[in-house]
Design a protein around this motif. Structure first.
Motif, PDB file in Angstrom:
ATOM      1  N   TYR A 175       0.835  -0.866   0.168  1.00  0.00           N
ATOM      2  CA  TYR A 175       0.014   0.230  -0.281  1.00  0.00           C
ATOM      3  C   TYR A 175       0.855   1.500  -0.078  1.00  0.00           C
ATOM      4  N   TRP A 176       2.279   0.630  -0.566  1.00  0.00           N
ATOM      5  CA  TRP A 176       2.856   2.369  -0.554  1.00  0.00           C
ATOM      6  C   TRP A 176       3.770   2.800  -0.918  1.00  0.00           C
ATOM      7  N   GLN A 177       4.165   3.828  -1.719  1.00  0.00           N
ATOM      8  CA  GLN A 177       4.898   4.376  -2.734  1.00  0.00           C
ATOM      9  C   GLN A 177       6.739   3.734  -2.251  1.00  0.00           C
ATOM     10  N   THR A 178       7.269   2.944  -3.037  1.00  0.00           N
ATOM     11  CA  THR A 178       8.728   2.055  -2.742  1.00  0.00           C
ATOM     12  C   THR A 178       9.800   2.829  -4.233  1.00  0.00           C
ATOM     13  N   THR A 179      10.709   2.795  -4.433  1.00  0.00           N
ATOM     14  CA  THR A 179      11.875   2.233  -5.547  1.00  0.00           C
ATOM     15  C   THR A 179      12.667   1.320  -5.220  1.00  0.00           C
TER      16      THR A 179
END
Length: 186
Positions: A175-179
């Motif tokens: 549910y989170w944005q990440t690289t």
């Protein structure tokens, strides 16, 4: 504490946590003795530094900077479940017996909610690498094929005061944005 009282405490804390402002948090914190605040601050700083280092090395996603309300309910309730068990004295602890009256970094995980350990004993929270338990999404229960098959688990940690709480999710539940990092790049 009965299981009903435990559940009510977890849900009430979730309501408070989602509406907590920095001003309210500061006002509550001011009610504790200076020595306690200093120890708790040192523990929180130690946690932040450790998680930042782990995130930089690609071993875990650090989602603690997200507001509590941005985490899904299952994450918040899992964290608060461990926290309430620990504060109520019903959680199992490592042999060092961490206690809320002695602020220090402590850890719990979604797959062992009854266990709270000190920073030295986090190995007690692990599961065998590449086991079914290691590849099971804590949100939906899906068992991923694994990193080699291009279907990784995304481990992450959230922080609530001095408690670090770990979990892992499949790609559908992340549910989170990440690289991309070495851990989540097949």
């Amino acid at each position: 504490m009965t299981s009903a009282a435990h559940g009510r405490a977890v849900l009430a804390l979730d309501d408070v946590l989602c509406d907590l402002t920095p001003q309210t948090l500061a006002a509550v914190g001011d009610r504790f003795p200076a020595w306690y605040r200093d120890q708790a601050k040192a523990a929180v700083t130690q946690i932040a530094t450790g998680l930042k280092n782990a995130a930089e090395h690609g071993t875990v996603d650090h989602t603690a900077d997200m507001p509590a309300a941005d985490h899904p309910g299952w994450v918040r309730l899992s964290v608060l479940d461990s926290l309430v068990r620990w504060f109520a004295g019903t959680a199992d602890t490592c042999l060092h017996n961490p206690h809320p009256s002695r602020p220090q970094p402590v850890a719990s995980v979604a797959w062992k909610p009854d266990l709270v350990v000190c920073g030295t004993c986090t190995h007690l929270l692990g599961v065998p690498a590449d086991s079914t338990a290691d590849r099971t999404c804590d949100a939906c229960g899906h068992i991923v094929a694994g990193l080699e098959a291009g279907e990784p688990i995304y481990p992450f940690t959230v922080v609530c005061g001095v408690l670090m709480h770990g979990a892992g999710v499949c790609a559908s539940c992340r549910y989170w944005q990440t690289t991309p990092t070495r851990k989540d790049t097949p």
